[in-house]
Design a protein around this motif. Structure first.
Motif, PDB file in Angstrom:
ATOM      1  N   THR A 207       1.013  -0.518   0.449  1.00 21.58           N
ATOM      2  CA  THR A 207      -0.039   0.247  -0.229  1.00 21.58           C
ATOM      3  C   THR A 207       0.747   1.368  -0.242  1.00 21.58           C
ATOM      4  O   THR A 207       0.139   2.163   0.440  1.00 21.58           O
ATOM      5  CB  THR A 207      -1.144   0.053   1.457  1.00 21.58           C
ATOM      6  N   LEU A 239     -11.420  -7.523  -9.499  1.00 24.44           N
ATOM      7  CA  LEU A 239     -10.482  -6.124  -9.924  1.00 24.44           C
ATOM      8  C   LEU A 239     -11.215  -4.947  -9.226  1.00 24.44           C
ATOM      9  O   LEU A 239     -10.513  -3.784  -9.423  1.00 24.44           O
ATOM     10  CB  LEU A 239      -9.955  -6.534 -11.369  1.00 24.44           C
ATOM     11  N   LYS A 242     -11.592  -4.002  -5.605  1.00 22.70           N
ATOM     12  CA  LYS A 242     -10.630  -3.347  -5.454  1.00 22.70           C
ATOM     13  C   LYS A 242     -10.051  -1.978  -5.989  1.00 22.70           C
ATOM     14  O   LYS A 242     -10.015  -0.520  -5.635  1.00 22.70           O
ATOM     15  CB  LYS A 242      -9.398  -4.575  -6.567  1.00 22.70           C
ATOM     16  N   GLU A 243     -11.063  -1.697  -7.960  1.00 29.14           N
ATOM     17  CA  GLU A 243     -10.478  -0.168  -7.857  1.00 29.14           C
ATOM     18  C   GLU A 243     -11.968   0.432  -6.855  1.00 29.14           C
ATOM     19  O   GLU A 243     -11.171   1.439  -6.884  1.00 29.14           O
ATOM     20  CB  GLU A 243     -11.035  -0.400  -9.683  1.00 29.14           C
ATOM     21  N   HIS A 251      -7.961  -0.094   0.997  1.00 28.30           N
ATOM     22  CA  HIS A 251      -6.728  -0.479  -0.159  1.00 28.30           C
ATOM     23  C   HIS A 251      -7.379  -2.071   0.247  1.00 28.30           C
ATOM     24  O   HIS A 251      -7.317  -2.225   0.966  1.00 28.30           O
ATOM     25  CB  HIS A 251      -5.399  -0.404   0.660  1.00 28.30           C
ATOM     26  N   LEU A 252      -7.154  -2.256  -0.935  1.00 34.42           N
ATOM     27  CA  LEU A 252      -7.649  -3.865  -1.314  1.00 34.42           C
ATOM     28  C   LEU A 252      -6.879  -4.660  -1.971  1.00 34.42           C
ATOM     29  O   LEU A 252      -5.698  -4.183  -3.104  1.00 34.42           O
ATOM     30  CB  LEU A 252      -8.861  -4.274  -1.579  1.00 34.42           C
ATOM     31  N   VAL A 253      -5.301  -5.619  -0.736  1.00 30.19           N
ATOM     32  CA  VAL A 253      -4.078  -6.274  -1.151  1.00 30.19           C
ATOM     33  C   VAL A 253      -4.600  -7.965  -1.807  1.00 30.19           C
ATOM     34  O   VAL A 253      -5.461  -8.404  -0.381  1.00 30.19           O
ATOM     35  CB  VAL A 253      -3.550  -5.836  -0.743  1.00 30.19           C
ATOM     36  N   LEU A 293     -14.194 -10.783   1.582  1.00 35.05           N
ATOM     37  CA  LEU A 293     -14.520  -9.442   0.970  1.00 35.05           C
ATOM     38  C   LEU A 293     -15.673  -9.021   1.734  1.00 35.05           C
ATOM     39  O   LEU A 293     -15.373  -7.455   2.842  1.00 35.05           O
ATOM     40  CB  LEU A 293     -14.795  -9.670  -0.374  1.00 35.05           C
ATOM     41  N   VAL A 394      -6.287 -12.422 -10.120  1.00 28.35           N
ATOM     42  CA  VAL A 394      -5.520 -11.758  -9.255  1.00 28.35           C
ATOM     43  C   VAL A 394      -4.404 -11.862  -8.555  1.00 28.35           C
ATOM     44  O   VAL A 394      -3.546 -10.330  -8.233  1.00 28.35           O
ATOM     45  CB  VAL A 394      -6.165 -11.266  -7.538  1.00 28.35           C
TER      46      VAL A 394
END
Length: 396
Positions: A207, A239, A242-243, A251-253, A293, A394
């Motif tokens: 991040t 994805l 995540k955006e 933050h998505l990691v 998630l 991912v």
């Protein structure tokens, strides 16, 4: 002779002659005077004749000569024969672990060995090789200049401390214990706390170069979770999630788990003051992805606001009140319980699952996965849960 601070070479010569006379006298009554003269002479020599400390390699060579050692005898302190050659030829610096072994084994002072180091030794009774260094190397935790597991282990202290300090973590200080869902559980898995902390550090590292807007935690509510879940119906849903989360300051990691962590995901605070969700994709299925998630977003919504703890989640593990709350909110992101109970009885065919997914504007995997879980029938709807669809997306 007048006893005073020595200021020049002439006084120095006189002082040394006088000290020799005192030492030669054999008179015990001169002991205090001898100590004073020796101190005055020593202070003058430190200022005018100090040649400094020997460099580390010279100090090692000197100790080898004193003890009749060969380079082969240095292998226990420096590693392999090739590493011994690299260090002694000035091509590779001493690592902190080498320095500790040389000090303990050959008695060379830390002051000499640490001259070229940019950091101090960790004086705690800890062993940095207790971290899963081999697994961390294989999963790309370390800079590319580290070419092998052996080299990573030799430089374990520097590598771990560099990684942790960059994200404001302290090695061996295991965070999040009160919320470590797998700390005690019924499957008798043994959680490796150091591996867990290393994974956390790697997630936070990813991040550091991401500039996000400030997250408004009050906006991370049930309607928000439902909107994110609707992205599941799209081909690149993970994805896109995540955006969209990044647009809202989260933050998505995606980071694979390390051995003995049994980890699905985690929610924590980032270095930038924004929430961070880490996901391991331990189970490569779309239904699992979206539930994990939602669960971690529930932690962000319900628990991070009033806590600096880290919420690590093995969703197969035992539960506590915070985990129950997160589960409940994650399930409500699909439908309220009263609604879901009505739908559940109607899910008798693959077509019924697909039709309900269209109605709720989510992926059929979300419906199928929840039905399988609550019915305890994992033989049904196998083709609808999105097996082998997440990791390739991912972890390209």
């Amino acid at each position: 002779m007048n006893i005073r601070i020595i200021r020049n070479s002439e006084e120095y010569k006189k002082a040394t002659v006088y000290l020799d006379e005192l030492l030669s006298s054999g008179d015990d009554s001169n002991d205090d005077l001898i100590d004073v003269m020796a101190l005055l002479i020593s202070n003058y020599e430190k200022v005018h004749f100090d040649i400094g400390l020997p460099d580390p390699v010279s100090a090692i060579e000197n100790r080898m000569e004193q003890q009749g050692l060969t380079r082969k005898d240095l292998i226990p302190y420096l590693g392999s024969q090739s590493r011994v050659s690299e260090v002694m030829n000035g091509k590779s610096p001493l690592s902190l672990s080498m320095i500790k072994r040389l000090h303990e084994g050959l008695g060379i002072s830390y002051e000499v060995l640490m001259q070229d180091q940019t950091r101090e030794l960790d004086e705690r009774n800890v062993n940095y090789e207790d971290y899963p260094i081999a697994a961390m190397f294989k999963k790309g935790f370390f800079p590319k200049v580290i070419k092998s597991v052996t080299e990573a282990k030799e430089r374990a202290e520097e590598l771990v401390r560099d990684m942790f300090e960059a994200v404001k973590l302290t090695p061996f200080a295991i965070a999040g214990a009160p919320h470590l869902r797998s700390a005690v559980h019924t499957t008798n898995k043994r959680m490796d706390g150091l591996a867990l902390q290393a994974w956390q550090a790697k997630v936070l590292h990813q991040t550091l170069d991401k500039k996000l807007p400030k997250c408004d935690l009050d906006s991370i509510d049930l309607p928000f979770l439902r909107e994110i879940l609707k992205l599941s119906r799209l081909e690149k849903g993970p994805l896109l999630a995540k955006e969209e989360l990044a647009n809202n300051g989260i933050h998505l990691v995606f980071q694979e788990h390390l051995p003995k962590t049994y980890l699905d995901g985690a929610a924590m605070w980032g270095v930038d003051g924004n929430p961070v969700i880490g996901m391991t994709i331990r189970y490569d299925r779309l239904d699992n992805f979206w539930f994990v998630l939602m669960h971690e977003l529930a932690h962000v919504s319900l628990h991070l606001k009033n806590s600096k703890e880290v919420y690590f989640d093995d969703l197969d593990g035992e539960k506590n009140s915070d985990e129950d709350e997160a589960d409940d909110m994650a399930l409500k992101a699909l439908a309220e319980k009263s609604e879901w109970d009505k739908y559940f009885a109607l899910l008798t065919t693959p077509e019924s699952v697909v039709n309900l997914a269209k109605k709720l504007m989510v992926s059929p995997a979300v419906i199928a996965g929840r039905f399988r879980k609550e019915s305890s029938d994992y033989r049904i709807y196998n083709r609808l849960i999105g097996s082998n669809e997440v990791r390739k997306m991912v972890f390209p």
